[in-house]
Enzyme design. Structure first.
Site, PDB file in Angstrom:
ATOM      1  CG  ASP A  36      -2.023  -1.050   1.114  1.00 31.30           C
ATOM      2  OD1 ASP A  36      -1.880  -1.970   0.298  1.00 31.30           O
ATOM      3  OD2 ASP A  36      -3.003  -0.958   1.869  1.00 31.30           O
ATOM      4  NE  ARG A  78      -2.257   3.670  13.439  1.00 29.58           N
ATOM      5  CZ  ARG A  78      -1.530   2.609  13.178  1.00 29.58           C
ATOM      6  NH1 ARG A  78      -0.304   2.515  13.662  1.00 29.58           N
ATOM      7  NH2 ARG A  78      -2.002   1.619  12.451  1.00 29.58           N
ATOM      8  CG  ASP A 130      -5.216   3.641  12.201  1.00 31.41           C
ATOM      9  OD1 ASP A 130      -5.386   3.865  13.415  1.00 31.41           O
ATOM     10  OD2 ASP A 130      -4.721   2.584  11.761  1.00 31.41           O
ATOM     11  CB  SER A 188      -5.495  -5.883   7.258  1.00 30.19           C
ATOM     12  OG  SER A 188      -6.568  -5.477   8.103  1.00 30.19           O
TER      13      SER A 188
END
Length: 404
Positions: free
Chosen positions: A17, A97, A126, A180
């Protein structure tokens, strides 16, 4: 240059990605791309990310080991609050994050970049966490979220884009991954695809940080965790750095099948999602911290902490680490931890963690008050007046209702 962007700092993992995003930024924004890869203890070799970024023409590449800062400055403050989102999630993805976004902004300022970019999708939490942090720390920054702009909305299209531009793809990426993942020193998460049916039990082959509880040792493991001012500082008497301590607890807890969670949670963006998590060391750390608080915190302080904890956890989950209300709550929480010092002994056995001992030089537990044996410090007759005064309003209510 598109939207006037000259240089952008990309949160880069080196995977499919973000490698596609890197080239897409070059193709569509015509800008210089700086890459930032954070080592938060995910257990992956990060140097291949450097090699791939160099191959794609990146001149400024940042790969940083942030494990100690991650645990000391983010995980530990959160654990002082005993934070659990929706009663059970230890916020392993959420708490990483703000650190990644903080470094993105710092690197942007150091390199003269006018934008940052991330690989979060337009359906997840996110994107919110990254961008709220970015705007809090640099209100003038531009944030680029390719998943909200491009039409590469499937894995097949990503692979086709990569192949057309000679971006190397791991062989396993050509097929559909069963789920994922996101990993750091605190946890690993599994979401999507094979897990999207909340009725289906996760495959045992999926788990990487813990043995199945039924396959854990038949004898319990005992461990002692030492605390100073609310933070864990030692395991079995050995002083350890924050990251080393969490790593040690991960090993001990994982070997005993501790820390698995299968959760359907409410995302901030409005939908429910099913996630499976492994947080072995964090599960033990939470139990240990509550154990030491049980003898060092006054009842009023302990109960107030429990009342504000859901709000604090929600702020972290939703991305408000740098919001004033989170900082205000943190100040209150940190004040409560000044005497949360001592040692907790825990029993780890087949998926469970149990506090079996606790001691502290600041303990509020007094055996002479709590004993069921004869004592000279507590007059049991005093309880009669205490009960009568507290029962008065209930008696008055009862009299009224019986007369109605």
């Amino acid at each position: 240059m598109r939207d006037g962007v000259k240089k952008v700092v990309l949160a880069y993992s080196g995977g499919l990605d973000t490698s596609v995003i890197l080239r897409w930024l070059q193709d569509n924004y015509g800008c210089e791309v700086v890459t930032f890869t954070a080592d938060l203890g995910q257990g992956e070799e990060l140097e291949p990310a450097r090699a791939k970024a160099e191959m794609l023409g990146v001149k400024e590449i940042f790969i940083e080991d942030l494990q100690e800062s991650f645990v000391k400055d983010f995980v530990f403050p959160m654990f002082r609050a005993n934070a659990l989102y929706e009663g059970c999630y230890l916020l392993g993805t959420s708490i990483a994050r703000p650190l990644i976004a903080k470094r993105l902004i710092e690197i942007a300022e150091a390199t003269g970049a006018d934008a940052v970019a991330h690989g979060a999708t337009g359906k997840g939490n996110d994107q919110v966490r990254f961008e709220l942090t970015a705007y809090a720390l640099n209100p003038a920054i531009k944030v680029i979220a390719p998943w909200r702009e491009w039409d590469l909305n499937s894995r097949e299209k990503l692979i086709e884009y990569a192949e057309n531009r000679q971006i190397p793809i791991a062989r396993g990426k050509r097929g559909e991954a069963p789920y994922s993942t996101d990993a750091n020193l605190l946890h690993i998460s599994y979401e999507g695809r094979a897990l999207e049916d909340p009725w289906e039990e996760p495959s045992e082959e999926m788990f990487t940080r813990s043995v199945a509880p039924e396959l854990a040792p038949d004898k319990p493991t005992y461990v002692e965790v030492g605390f100073e001012a609310g933070d864990a500082v030692s395991v079995d008497g050995e002083a350890l750095s924050p990251a080393s301590l969490l790593r040690r607890l991960n090993d001990l807890a994982g070997a005993n099948g501790i820390g698995r969670l299968d959760l359907v949670e409410n995302r901030y963006v409005g939908m429910k999602s099913r996630g499976v998590y492994e947080t072995p060391g964090g599960t033990v750390l939470l139990a240990a911290h509550r154990g030491i608080e049980s003898i060092t915190l006054d009842r009023g302080a302990a109960h107030l902490k429990d009342e504000i904890m859901p709000r604090y956890a929600e702020l972290i989950y939703n991305g408000y680490w740098y919001a004033p209300e989170r900082l205000m709550l943190q100040a209150l929480i940190d004040k409560s931890q000044e005497k949360v010092t001592g040692t907790v002994r825990l029993k780890l056995f087949k998926g469970s963690v149990q506090v079996v001992g606790r001691k502290s030089p600041y303990s509020l537990y007094r055996q002479e008050f709590a004993t069921f044996e004869a004592d000279t410090v507590y007059d049991q007759h005093d309880a009669a007046g205490f009960i009568k005064l507290n029962a008065l309003r209930l008696k008055i209510l009862g009299l009224r209702d019986r007369q109605a």
